[in-house]
Each structure stands twice: as C-alpha cells, then as structure tokens.
Write a protein that holds these residues in place. Structure first.
Motif, mmCIF file in Angstrom:
data_model
loop_
_atom_site.group_PDB
_atom_site.id
_atom_site.type_symbol
_atom_site.label_atom_id
_atom_site.label_comp_id
_atom_site.label_asym_id
_atom_site.label_seq_id
_atom_site.Cartn_x
_atom_site.Cartn_y
_atom_site.Cartn_z
ATOM 1 N N PHE A 358 0.483 -1.696 0.031
ATOM 2 C CA PHE A 358 0.161 -0.325 0.244
ATOM 3 C C PHE A 358 0.660 1.485 0.173
ATOM 4 C CE2 PHE A 358 -1.879 -3.097 2.430
ATOM 5 C CZ PHE A 358 -3.731 -3.363 1.478
ATOM 6 N N GLY A 359 2.037 1.113 -0.361
ATOM 7 C CA GLY A 359 2.960 2.582 -1.030
ATOM 8 C C GLY A 359 3.776 2.309 0.487
ATOM 9 N N VAL A 360 3.742 1.903 1.989
ATOM 10 C CA VAL A 360 4.414 1.788 3.085
ATOM 11 C C VAL A 360 5.747 0.998 3.026
ATOM 12 C CG1 VAL A 360 3.914 1.801 5.464
ATOM 13 C CG2 VAL A 360 1.931 2.632 4.347
ATOM 14 N N SER A 361 6.694 1.303 2.784
ATOM 15 C CA SER A 361 7.903 0.718 2.988
ATOM 16 C C SER A 361 8.386 -0.107 3.936
ATOM 17 C CB SER A 361 9.784 1.863 2.073
ATOM 18 O OG SER A 361 9.380 2.617 3.145
ATOM 19 N N ARG A 362 8.007 0.698 5.031
ATOM 20 C CA ARG A 362 8.008 -0.567 5.629
ATOM 21 C C ARG A 362 7.360 -1.369 6.443
ATOM 22 N NH1 ARG A 362 10.700 2.710 10.991
ATOM 23 N NH2 ARG A 362 11.332 0.345 12.191
ATOM 24 N N LEU A 363 5.895 -1.140 5.975
ATOM 25 C CA LEU A 363 4.986 -2.261 6.184
ATOM 26 C C LEU A 363 5.638 -3.707 4.756
ATOM 27 C CD1 LEU A 363 2.562 -3.080 7.645
ATOM 28 C CD2 LEU A 363 0.973 -1.979 5.713
ATOM 29 N N ASN A 364 6.121 -4.114 5.348
ATOM 30 C CA ASN A 364 6.544 -5.130 4.554
ATOM 31 C C ASN A 364 7.271 -6.838 4.664
ATOM 32 O OD1 ASN A 364 9.173 -4.613 6.739
ATOM 33 N ND2 ASN A 364 10.553 -3.805 5.431
ATOM 34 N N VAL A 365 6.369 -7.258 5.909
ATOM 35 C CA VAL A 365 6.029 -8.658 6.103
ATOM 36 C C VAL A 365 4.382 -9.114 6.146
ATOM 37 C CG1 VAL A 365 6.440 -10.339 7.723
ATOM 38 C CG2 VAL A 365 7.878 -8.994 6.544
ATOM 39 N N LEU A 366 4.342 -9.711 5.172
ATOM 40 C CA LEU A 366 2.969 -10.533 5.552
ATOM 41 C C LEU A 366 3.073 -11.811 4.794
ATOM 42 C CD1 LEU A 366 -0.352 -10.311 4.903
ATOM 43 C CD2 LEU A 366 0.135 -10.847 2.845
ATOM 44 N N GLU A 367 2.503 -12.757 6.140
ATOM 45 C CA GLU A 367 2.969 -14.539 6.502
ATOM 46 C C GLU A 367 1.478 -15.250 7.130
ATOM 47 O OE1 GLU A 367 5.568 -17.615 9.123
ATOM 48 O OE2 GLU A 367 5.756 -15.145 9.134
ATOM 49 N N LEU A 368 0.571 -15.445 6.577
ATOM 50 C CA LEU A 368 -0.368 -16.722 6.190
ATOM 51 C C LEU A 368 -0.130 -18.079 6.536
ATOM 52 C CD1 LEU A 368 -2.667 -16.387 6.652
ATOM 53 C CD2 LEU A 368 -3.165 -17.682 4.417
ATOM 54 N N ARG A 369 -0.651 -18.474 7.341
ATOM 55 C CA ARG A 369 -0.045 -19.766 8.196
ATOM 56 C C ARG A 369 -1.177 -20.941 8.717
ATOM 57 N NH1 ARG A 369 5.496 -20.884 9.475
ATOM 58 N NH2 ARG A 369 5.395 -23.419 10.551
ATOM 59 N N TYR A 370 -1.045 -22.113 7.840
ATOM 60 C CA TYR A 370 -2.192 -22.713 8.161
ATOM 61 C C TYR A 370 -1.472 -24.205 9.330
ATOM 62 C CZ TYR A 370 -6.163 -26.681 7.881
ATOM 63 O OH TYR A 370 -6.644 -27.957 8.492
ATOM 64 N N GLY A 371 -2.168 -25.087 9.690
ATOM 65 C CA GLY A 371 -1.709 -26.279 10.636
ATOM 66 C C GLY A 371 -2.751 -27.229 10.848
ATOM 67 N N HIS A 372 -2.827 -28.236 11.074
ATOM 68 C CA HIS A 372 -3.911 -29.066 11.325
ATOM 69 C C HIS A 372 -3.038 -30.420 12.217
ATOM 70 C CE1 HIS A 372 -7.456 -32.103 10.885
ATOM 71 N NE2 HIS A 372 -6.812 -33.043 11.059
ATOM 72 N N TYR A 373 -4.226 -30.862 13.337
ATOM 73 C CA TYR A 373 -3.397 -31.441 14.640
ATOM 74 C C TYR A 373 -4.130 -32.449 14.314
ATOM 75 C CZ TYR A 373 -2.131 -32.400 19.277
ATOM 76 O OH TYR A 373 -1.605 -33.144 20.373
ATOM 77 N N THR A 374 -3.697 -33.612 14.962
ATOM 78 C CA THR A 374 -4.214 -34.743 15.220
ATOM 79 C C THR A 374 -4.120 -35.605 16.549
ATOM 80 O OG1 THR A 374 -3.674 -36.769 13.318
ATOM 81 C CG2 THR A 374 -5.292 -35.426 12.850
ATOM 82 N N LYS A 375 -4.275 -35.971 17.225
ATOM 83 C CA LYS A 375 -4.389 -37.235 18.266
ATOM 84 C C LYS A 375 -4.835 -38.216 18.408
ATOM 85 C CE LYS A 375 -3.951 -35.145 22.672
ATOM 86 N NZ LYS A 375 -4.443 -34.550 23.851
ATOM 87 N N SER A 376 -4.366 -39.630 18.543
ATOM 88 C CA SER A 376 -4.415 -40.656 19.194
ATOM 89 C C SER A 376 -5.573 -41.039 19.416
ATOM 90 C CB SER A 376 -3.176 -41.807 18.977
ATOM 91 O OG SER A 376 -3.177 -41.859 20.540
ATOM 92 N N VAL A 377 -5.884 -40.480 20.439
ATOM 93 C CA VAL A 377 -6.905 -40.802 21.778
ATOM 94 C C VAL A 377 -8.688 -39.965 20.320
ATOM 95 C CG1 VAL A 377 -6.249 -41.416 23.266
ATOM 96 C CG2 VAL A 377 -6.462 -38.498 23.035
ATOM 97 N N GLY A 378 -7.908 -39.418 19.305
ATOM 98 C CA GLY A 378 -9.545 -38.978 19.260
ATOM 99 C C GLY A 378 -9.686 -37.345 18.353
ATOM 100 N N MET A 379 -8.798 -36.360 19.479
ATOM 101 C CA MET A 379 -8.751 -35.129 19.012
ATOM 102 C C MET A 379 -8.560 -34.830 18.279
ATOM 103 S SD MET A 379 -7.702 -32.083 19.930
ATOM 104 C CE MET A 379 -6.684 -31.879 21.243
#
Length: 391
Positions: A358-379
């Motif tokens: 957006f024209g702001v030089s110091r506004l320079n990091v965008l990070e998107l992260r997704y994770g999926h978690y499973t446990k052997s007891v069903g959660m």
C-alpha cells in the motif's frame, strides 16, 4: 473494515516518517521503532474425551486470538543496544466442554471467556563484548485464572562470535479460582475461593555455527511447580459411579532437553530440524521431532511446509472414565496426561515485497500459516494465523 485498514496504514506511514526523521537527526541515540507485528489467529478443536465430564464428552472449542507486538531500540552513551519489547494479546474463546461445569449447555458463565496477556521485556546488548542481559514481566488474566510472571536472562557470545550461551530464569505466581462441578458445590456455592500455584523455570541453551551452511543449538530446561496443580472443575468418575474432583500431587518437576539444527541448501532451501526428550516426576516420558523446510520461491516470497510428531506415556495418576477406585490417592481422567501420539502438519507463505504494501515501505511482511493437528485418542484441531509486520 475498510476504514480500519486505512487508519492502520496511515498510522504506519506516520510512524515511518517519524522514525526516518529521528534516524537522520541522531541515529545512535534516538528511540527508534524497530518493528511492529500484528498477529491474528483462529483455532478450533473437537474430540470426545473432555476432562470436565470425566474423560468423556465433547472437547469442542473455538478461539480467536489477536496480538500486537512492538519493538523499540535505542543506543545509550556507551554504545550499548537497548531493546524494549511490548506485547499485548487478547483471546476470546467458546468452549462446549467448559460449559458442562454447570451441565447447562450454552448457558453458564464458563461457556465463553476472554484472556488478556500483556508482557514487557527489556534487553541490553553490548555488541563489543558480545553479551546481553534481559529482564521482563508477564501477566495473564481470565475468569478463573490469573498469572503474574517475571524473568531475567543473560547471554554471552564466544570470542570468535561463532557460539553463544544463553540462560534465562522465570518465575510465575498463579491464582486458580476453585470452581467445582455443579453437583459437588456445598450449599450450591460456585466457588470456595482461590488457590495458589507457583512455577520456577531455568532454561539454558548453547548455539554454535559449525560451518557456513550448518548451525546447531542445544537446549535444556529445569521446571518446578508447586501448589494447587489440579483443575477444580475436572470430574473423575470412580468404578462405583461416584463423581469426584480431580486430585493431583502438589509438586511436579519437568526436565526437557533438546537439539535444534539448521542446514542451508544453497540460497533457496533451508532444513530446520528439532528433537526434544521430556520427563517429569508424574511419570510422563515424551519425544518430539519436527522438520520444516522454508523454500524461497522468489526474492520476496517463501513457502514453508512443516511436520511435527509427538508421543508420550501416561502419567501414573491417569485412568479413563470409571476406572479409578477409592484406593487411589491421586486421580485424573484428563487425556492430556494419557498415553497418546500426535501429528501436526501444514504450511505457511511469507511475502516481503521490496517496496512494501500500500505504498508504505516499512509495512513489508505478510505471513499466512495453516496447521492441522490430530491425536491418537480422537482429538483434532485446525489453526490458521496471519502476521502483518512493520519493519
């Protein structure tokens, strides 16, 4: 929403101009905004082993978290780098399992809550000597739990700057509100006051640059907890069908040790490996192994797939629903203390455009992260997070 975004961008632009003016005037002495991070995440989980209902029943939970982190720098008259990190977080969650404290779905005070957790950390680095000292305070509060913490730390680099030793000590004084399950409240009173819980943790680490492409870090912690270590609204059902509040020892010692290694495969690939072994005085033994591989797709875009495997043995005080007896001194049906294994995997994308957003030089990091978690007891659970960085 559009007005809010425009206002944030305008704020960043004004901060950028101020920081540039300060830098031009007296770059080594003026207080400088080093970075600002806005982090938002959404987490959801489900399962059928809620400790609130004795190891059975829904574990459904939704959590929305927002955190702002601000770092400012200033060099003092002795050319030492002083850094101040301020973080303020706010979580809002709804929990179907906690709602069962009163056995009135979607109606009790425990069905949702807010948690606020500010922290302030100061550090002073002597770049000439390669040493750093740190100190900080932390606080967290929600309806039934308050925590006040403090920390001090020290690090020292080797003469050739290829290695660094770090030590940190933390102490937490917590208060737990004694909210009993509805059927175990004498006279119908929902609380019998507060109980104390204290935690003391010593963390040590040594990092070493082995070569241009290879770095390792050795980690070790010693943690001692004492006080009220149960949760008062966790039910435990005995073999005779009677219901009781969870009862656990008032002391616990935890000793995790680990190793972290990074290997740089040219300019585009990094291998980040981690392993930790954990043991405690309640009988739990666990192993954690993880690997993530950042890949630089372009000079300004990187993608990071990751995977973590975890397995643990059960605490000696755990038993499932209606398997404890009156001969047990301590008892819990909390599946976090059971034997299980888990998998956590996902990926993140990080964008750092040369000229900012957006024209702001110091506004320079965008990070998107997704994770999926499973446990052997069903959660199972999912988490998605967004980080917007101003540097």
């Amino acid at each position: 929403m559009k007005k809010i975004i425009v206002s944030i961008i305008a704020l960043f632009a004004s901060l950028q101009g101020k920081a540039q003016q300060d830098s031009v005037a007296t770059p080594s002495r003026k207080l400088k905004i080093e970075e600002i991070n806005l982090v938002s995440s959404y987490y959801r989980q489900d399962g059928n082993n809620s400790a609130v209902t004795g190891g059975i029943g829904t574990e459904k939970l939704d959590d929305i978290s927002n955190t702002i982190e601000v770092t400012v720098l200033k060099y003092d008259q002795k050319a030492r780098k002083n850094r101040l990190d301020l973080s303020v977080g706010l979580d809002h969650y709804t929990s179907a399992s906690s709602d069962q404290i009163d056995l009135k779905a979607n109606s009790s005070a425990s069905s949702s809550d807010n948690r606020i957790y500010p922290s302030l950390t100061w550090s002073r680095e002597n770049e000439e000597k390669g040493s750093t000292v740190t100190a900080g305070v932390l606080y967290s509060t929600e309806y039934d739990y308050q925590s006040l913490g403090a920390q001090i730390g020290f690090s020292q680099k080797t003469k050739n700057r290829m290695g660094e030793f770090t030590a940190k000590f933390q102490a937490f004084a917590d208060q737990v509100k004694l909210i009993a399950p509805v059927e175990l409240r004498p006279g119908g009173d929902d609380t019998a006051g507060m109980a104390a819980r204290n935690t003391f943790a010593l963390s040590m680490a040594y990092s070493q640059i082995i070569s241009r492409n290879f770095q390792i870090e050795l980690l070790a912690d010693g943690i001692q907890q004492n006080g009220y270590l149960s949760l008062p609204f966790h039910r435990v059902y005995f073999t005779d069908g009677s219901v009781h509040q969870e009862a656990l020892p008032d002391t616990r010692i935890k000793i995790p040790v680990g190793i972290r290694a990074n290997y740089f495969l040219g300019d585009r690939f990094i291998l980040r490996g981690y392993y930790r072994y954990y043991g405690d005085s309640w009988g739990i033994r666990s192993s954690t192994a993880s690997l993530e591989t950042p890949v630089k797709v372009s000079p300004f875009v990187s993608v990071t797939p990751f995977y973590r495997f975890y397995q643990q043995s059960a605490a000696r005080y755990f038993a499932p629903y209606q398997e404890h007896t009156a001969f047990d001194d301590f008892y819990t049906s909390n599946y976090d203390l059971s034997k299980f294994s888990s998998h956590f995997y996902g990926a993140g994308i990080r964008i750092t455009p040369k000229n900012g957003f957006f024209g702001v030089s110091r506004l320079n990091v965008l990070e998107l992260r997704y994770g999926h978690y499973t446990k052997s007891v069903g959660m199972q659970s999912d988490i998605i997070s967004l980080n917007i960085g101003f540097r």
